[in-house]
Design a protein around this motif. Structure first.
Motif, PDB file in Angstrom:
ATOM      1  N   ILE A  88     -47.102 -14.988   9.973  1.00  0.00           N
ATOM      2  CA  ILE A  88     -45.904 -16.090  10.021  1.00  0.00           C
ATOM      3  C   ILE A  88     -44.914 -15.578   9.054  1.00  0.00           C
ATOM      4  CG2 ILE A  88     -45.634 -18.478   9.277  1.00  0.00           C
ATOM      5  CD1 ILE A  88     -48.584 -18.885   9.293  1.00  0.00           C
ATOM      6  N   LYS A  89     -43.647 -15.453   9.808  1.00  0.00           N
ATOM      7  CA  LYS A  89     -42.364 -14.802   9.321  1.00  0.00           C
ATOM      8  C   LYS A  89     -41.541 -16.039   8.529  1.00  0.00           C
ATOM      9  CE  LYS A  89     -42.167 -10.792  11.903  1.00  0.00           C
ATOM     10  NZ  LYS A  89     -41.367  -9.846  12.822  1.00  0.00           N
ATOM     11  N   VAL A  90     -41.399 -15.790   7.247  1.00  0.00           N
ATOM     12  CA  VAL A  90     -40.629 -16.678   6.613  1.00  0.00           C
ATOM     13  C   VAL A  90     -39.417 -16.074   5.938  1.00  0.00           C
ATOM     14  CG1 VAL A  90     -42.557 -18.438   6.101  1.00  0.00           C
ATOM     15  CG2 VAL A  90     -42.126 -16.549   4.374  1.00  0.00           C
ATOM     16  N   PRO A  91     -38.357 -16.871   5.565  1.00  0.00           N
ATOM     17  CA  PRO A  91     -37.313 -16.384   4.837  1.00  0.00           C
ATOM     18  C   PRO A  91     -37.615 -15.995   3.448  1.00  0.00           C
ATOM     19  CG  PRO A  91     -36.652 -18.644   5.857  1.00  0.00           C
ATOM     20  CD  PRO A  91     -38.036 -18.342   5.920  1.00  0.00           C
ATOM     21  N   VAL A  92     -36.641 -14.868   2.922  1.00  0.00           N
ATOM     22  CA  VAL A  92     -36.934 -14.423   1.702  1.00  0.00           C
ATOM     23  C   VAL A  92     -36.638 -15.623   0.646  1.00  0.00           C
ATOM     24  CG1 VAL A  92     -36.196 -12.911   0.065  1.00  0.00           C
ATOM     25  CG2 VAL A  92     -36.578 -12.024   2.198  1.00  0.00           C
ATOM     26  N   GLY A  93     -37.616 -15.878  -0.235  1.00  0.00           N
ATOM     27  CA  GLY A  93     -37.149 -16.928  -1.394  1.00  0.00           C
ATOM     28  C   GLY A  93     -37.846 -18.111  -0.749  1.00  0.00           C
ATOM     29  N   LEU A 105     -48.642 -21.332  -4.670  1.00  0.00           N
ATOM     30  CA  LEU A 105     -49.592 -20.337  -4.216  1.00  0.00           C
ATOM     31  C   LEU A 105     -48.961 -18.773  -4.180  1.00  0.00           C
ATOM     32  CD1 LEU A 105     -51.315 -22.113  -1.094  1.00  0.00           C
ATOM     33  CD2 LEU A 105     -52.190 -22.211  -3.360  1.00  0.00           C
ATOM     34  N   LYS A 106     -47.676 -18.888  -3.499  1.00  0.00           N
ATOM     35  CA  LYS A 106     -47.061 -17.687  -3.592  1.00  0.00           C
ATOM     36  C   LYS A 106     -45.488 -17.962  -3.776  1.00  0.00           C
ATOM     37  CE  LYS A 106     -46.544 -13.092  -3.115  1.00  0.00           C
ATOM     38  NZ  LYS A 106     -46.900 -12.228  -4.392  1.00  0.00           N
ATOM     39  N   ASP A 107     -44.720 -17.083  -4.254  1.00  0.00           N
ATOM     40  CA  ASP A 107     -43.428 -17.151  -4.085  1.00  0.00           C
ATOM     41  C   ASP A 107     -42.840 -15.885  -3.387  1.00  0.00           C
ATOM     42  OD1 ASP A 107     -40.706 -17.696  -4.510  1.00  0.00           O
ATOM     43  OD2 ASP A 107     -40.741 -17.779  -6.550  1.00  0.00           O
ATOM     44  N   MET A 108     -42.339 -15.781  -2.229  1.00  0.00           N
ATOM     45  CA  MET A 108     -41.834 -14.665  -1.470  1.00  0.00           C
ATOM     46  C   MET A 108     -40.463 -14.256  -1.689  1.00  0.00           C
ATOM     47  SD  MET A 108     -44.844 -14.514   0.329  1.00  0.00           S
ATOM     48  CE  MET A 108     -44.581 -13.534   1.806  1.00  0.00           C
ATOM     49  N   VAL A 109     -40.300 -13.398  -2.743  1.00  0.00           N
ATOM     50  CA  VAL A 109     -38.975 -13.103  -3.015  1.00  0.00           C
ATOM     51  C   VAL A 109     -38.628 -11.603  -2.753  1.00  0.00           C
ATOM     52  CG1 VAL A 109     -38.972 -14.757  -4.951  1.00  0.00           C
ATOM     53  CG2 VAL A 109     -39.912 -12.689  -5.345  1.00  0.00           C
ATOM     54  N   THR A 110     -39.576 -10.761  -2.216  1.00  0.00           N
ATOM     55  CA  THR A 110     -39.250  -9.536  -1.951  1.00  0.00           C
ATOM     56  C   THR A 110     -39.353  -9.365  -0.443  1.00  0.00           C
ATOM     57  OG1 THR A 110     -40.600  -8.855  -3.789  1.00  0.00           O
ATOM     58  CG2 THR A 110     -40.000  -6.998  -2.280  1.00  0.00           C
ATOM     59  N   TRP A 153     -47.419 -26.468   2.141  1.00  0.00           N
ATOM     60  CA  TRP A 153     -45.956 -26.954   2.176  1.00  0.00           C
ATOM     61  C   TRP A 153     -45.135 -25.448   1.900  1.00  0.00           C
ATOM     62  CZ3 TRP A 153     -43.426 -31.108   3.493  1.00  0.00           C
ATOM     63  CH2 TRP A 153     -44.120 -32.348   3.123  1.00  0.00           C
ATOM     64  N   LEU A 154     -43.834 -25.527   2.884  1.00  0.00           N
ATOM     65  CA  LEU A 154     -43.024 -24.208   2.698  1.00  0.00           C
ATOM     66  C   LEU A 154     -41.856 -24.834   2.133  1.00  0.00           C
ATOM     67  CD1 LEU A 154     -43.345 -22.411   5.966  1.00  0.00           C
ATOM     68  CD2 LEU A 154     -44.689 -22.171   3.822  1.00  0.00           C
ATOM     69  N   LYS A 155     -41.143 -24.136   0.945  1.00  0.00           N
ATOM     70  CA  LYS A 155     -40.086 -24.700   0.431  1.00  0.00           C
ATOM     71  C   LYS A 155     -39.113 -23.501   0.448  1.00  0.00           C
ATOM     72  CE  LYS A 155     -41.775 -29.070  -1.615  1.00  0.00           C
ATOM     73  NZ  LYS A 155     -41.993 -29.853  -2.845  1.00  0.00           N
ATOM     74  N   LEU A 156     -37.886 -23.786   0.952  1.00  0.00           N
ATOM     75  CA  LEU A 156     -36.888 -22.341   0.968  1.00  0.00           C
ATOM     76  C   LEU A 156     -36.207 -22.642  -0.320  1.00  0.00           C
ATOM     77  CD1 LEU A 156     -35.739 -20.083   2.009  1.00  0.00           C
ATOM     78  CD2 LEU A 156     -34.390 -21.645   3.482  1.00  0.00           C
ATOM     79  N   LYS A 157     -36.082 -21.701  -1.179  1.00  0.00           N
ATOM     80  CA  LYS A 157     -35.017 -21.604  -2.241  1.00  0.00           C
ATOM     81  C   LYS A 157     -34.166 -20.296  -2.195  1.00  0.00           C
ATOM     82  CE  LYS A 157     -37.711 -23.855  -5.990  1.00  0.00           C
ATOM     83  NZ  LYS A 157     -38.368 -23.644  -7.174  1.00  0.00           N
ATOM     84  N   ILE A 158     -32.899 -20.601  -1.709  1.00  0.00           N
ATOM     85  CA  ILE A 158     -31.741 -19.612  -1.282  1.00  0.00           C
ATOM     86  C   ILE A 158     -31.868 -18.632  -2.530  1.00  0.00           C
ATOM     87  CG2 ILE A 158     -29.304 -19.265  -0.835  1.00  0.00           C
ATOM     88  CD1 ILE A 158     -29.469 -21.713   0.781  1.00  0.00           C
ATOM     89  N   ILE A 159     -31.672 -17.341  -2.137  1.00  0.00           N
ATOM     90  CA  ILE A 159     -31.352 -16.307  -3.232  1.00  0.00           C
ATOM     91  C   ILE A 159     -29.980 -15.834  -3.323  1.00  0.00           C
ATOM     92  CG2 ILE A 159     -31.983 -14.075  -3.888  1.00  0.00           C
ATOM     93  CD1 ILE A 159     -34.857 -14.351  -2.982  1.00  0.00           C
ATOM     94  N   ALA A 160     -29.280 -16.439  -4.336  1.00  0.00           N
ATOM     95  CA  ALA A 160     -27.919 -16.321  -4.564  1.00  0.00           C
ATOM     96  C   ALA A 160     -27.649 -15.752  -5.925  1.00  0.00           C
ATOM     97  CB  ALA A 160     -27.046 -17.301  -4.213  1.00  0.00           C
ATOM     98  N   ASP A 161     -26.418 -15.161  -6.023  1.00  0.00           N
ATOM     99  CA  ASP A 161     -26.252 -14.585  -7.419  1.00  0.00           C
ATOM    100  C   ASP A 161     -25.297 -15.802  -8.154  1.00  0.00           C
ATOM    101  OD1 ASP A 161     -27.052 -12.010  -7.266  1.00  0.00           O
ATOM    102  OD2 ASP A 161     -25.244 -11.556  -5.712  1.00  0.00           O
ATOM    103  N   VAL A 162     -24.789 -16.299  -7.581  1.00  0.00           N
ATOM    104  CA  VAL A 162     -23.806 -17.624  -8.350  1.00  0.00           C
ATOM    105  C   VAL A 162     -23.713 -18.869  -7.336  1.00  0.00           C
ATOM    106  CG1 VAL A 162     -21.425 -18.402  -8.956  1.00  0.00           C
ATOM    107  CG2 VAL A 162     -22.327 -15.667  -9.261  1.00  0.00           C
ATOM    108  N   GLY A 163     -24.188 -20.142  -8.415  1.00  0.00           N
ATOM    109  CA  GLY A 163     -24.206 -21.205  -7.415  1.00  0.00           C
ATOM    110  C   GLY A 163     -23.004 -22.127  -7.765  1.00  0.00           C
TER     111      GLY A 163
END
Length: 351
Positions: A88-93, A105-110, A153-163
């Protein structure tokens, strides 16, 4: 593409195949014996983080993911084939949470990393495995072991440098469009931004990813306005750019309201570095700008930058201040960065 940052899905790994009960019967072979093969292992389910996705919209149309079961064992000591794995492919973050919505369960950040969420069931042993000196013709084989099943549950947290944070209509989207190639919706009414927008800013040969989230108002933590559900997208940011509408009478009140909503959402957000910018200064005279900046600096204890995102004034100075709080990333070779839409030279408001 519609933006979706939360989804609930059902996952089921494959059951193991049954073992086989069979005997070797051939002419001139008096003692054939048992030769039933083992069942194949069921397919497993993995999550994989990929860079070319930025929303969970695909999971609105498919919520069930089931891996195939293993093939049953056969005679002549032939084992069943293994069930194919499901990836299952999910966005980074993307965060993967248990059904309670709280246990991570897991944070997919890489990018490229894989996570085994459901292991396939083992195949059952055929009757050839149970042959002994005292039981030379076993008529028993194991059934396959069941796979795992669960809701996550899948929850996306956008990976950005500045909010970018601030009130609705403070000029966050205008700022994003002025310093990046992003083209968010801009209009003269509140809550124009309904979902987060990302943009890449280049300053002094540095790449900085900006995230513009929908504006906050007082009571956002209780669901007022669009609520605070989008604040999760700035949790990973290195710093905040707090944009304040210079046309407001009470700029200090506006600043404190946003800071209070951050605190009520997650107190750790207040520890992040913050750059403050007073926007729409092109619509004020110098005396008004000076007075409001002095009030803000006295109340916050921080330097306040006077900018106009619409007129492109003061943007370069505030951009250079932002970049101080962003970790320097290893830049790939120029021929390898074709996926990044960026100008050939560092961004400048004079361009």
């Amino acid at each position: 593409m519609k933006f979706l940052d939360q989804a609930k899905i059902y996952i089921k790994s494959g059951d193991g195949g049954r073992g086989c009960v069979a005997f070797r019967r051939e002419k001139y072979i008096e003692f054939g014996g048992p030769n039933g093969g083992d069942g194949g292992k069921g397919g497993s389910v993995y999550f994989e983080a990929v860079e070319n996705l930025n929303t969970l919209i695909d999971f609105r149309y498919q919520q069930h993911f089931k891996a195939p079961r293993g093939q049953h064992g056969m005679g002549s000591e032939m084992c069943g084939a293994k069930g194919e794995d499901v990836i299952i492919k999910v966005p980074v973050g993307t965060e993967i949470l248990a059904e309670d919505g709280e246990t991570i369960l897991k944070d997919m950040v890489t990018p490229g990393e894989r996570f085994l969420i459901a292991k396939g069931g083992d195949g059952g042993r055929g009757n050839m495995r149970f042959k002994t000196s005292t039981n030379q013709a076993p008529r028993y084989a194991e059934p396959g072991w069941p796979g795992e099943e669960l809701w996550v549950w899948l929850k996306l947290k956008i990976i950005a440098d500045v909010g970018l944070i601030g009130y609705p209509n403070a000029g966050k989207s205008t700022f994003l469009s002025a310093v990046t190639r992003a083209r968010p919706k801009i209009a003269d009414y509140p809550f124009t931004t309904l979902y987060p927008n990302l943009g890449v800013m280049w300053i002094d040969s540095r790449e900085v990813v900006l995230a513009d989230i929908p504006g906050l108002i007082e009571g956002a933590h209780e669901g007022t306005g669009l609520g605070d559900r989008f604040l999760k997208h700035v949790e990973r940011c290195s710093a905040f750019l707090h944009i304040i509408d210079g046309l407001q009478d009470d700029v200090i009140g506006a600043y404190k309201t946003i800071r209070n909503e951050l605190k009520l959402y997650k107190e750790s957000l207040l520890e992040k570095p913050e750059v403050i910018a007073l926007n729409k200064c092109d619509s004020l005279d110098e005396k008004e700008v000076s007075q409001k900046i002095k009030k803000l600096e006295k109340a916050t204890g921080k330097k306040v930058f006077a900018i106009s995102a619409f007129a492109h004034t003061g943007l370069e100075e505030v951009a250079r201040e932002i970049v101080k709080y962003v970790k320097k990333k290893e830049q790939p070779h120029q021929e390898e960065v074709t996926h990044i839409e960026a100008p050939s030279k560092p961004w400048s408001p004079l361009d």
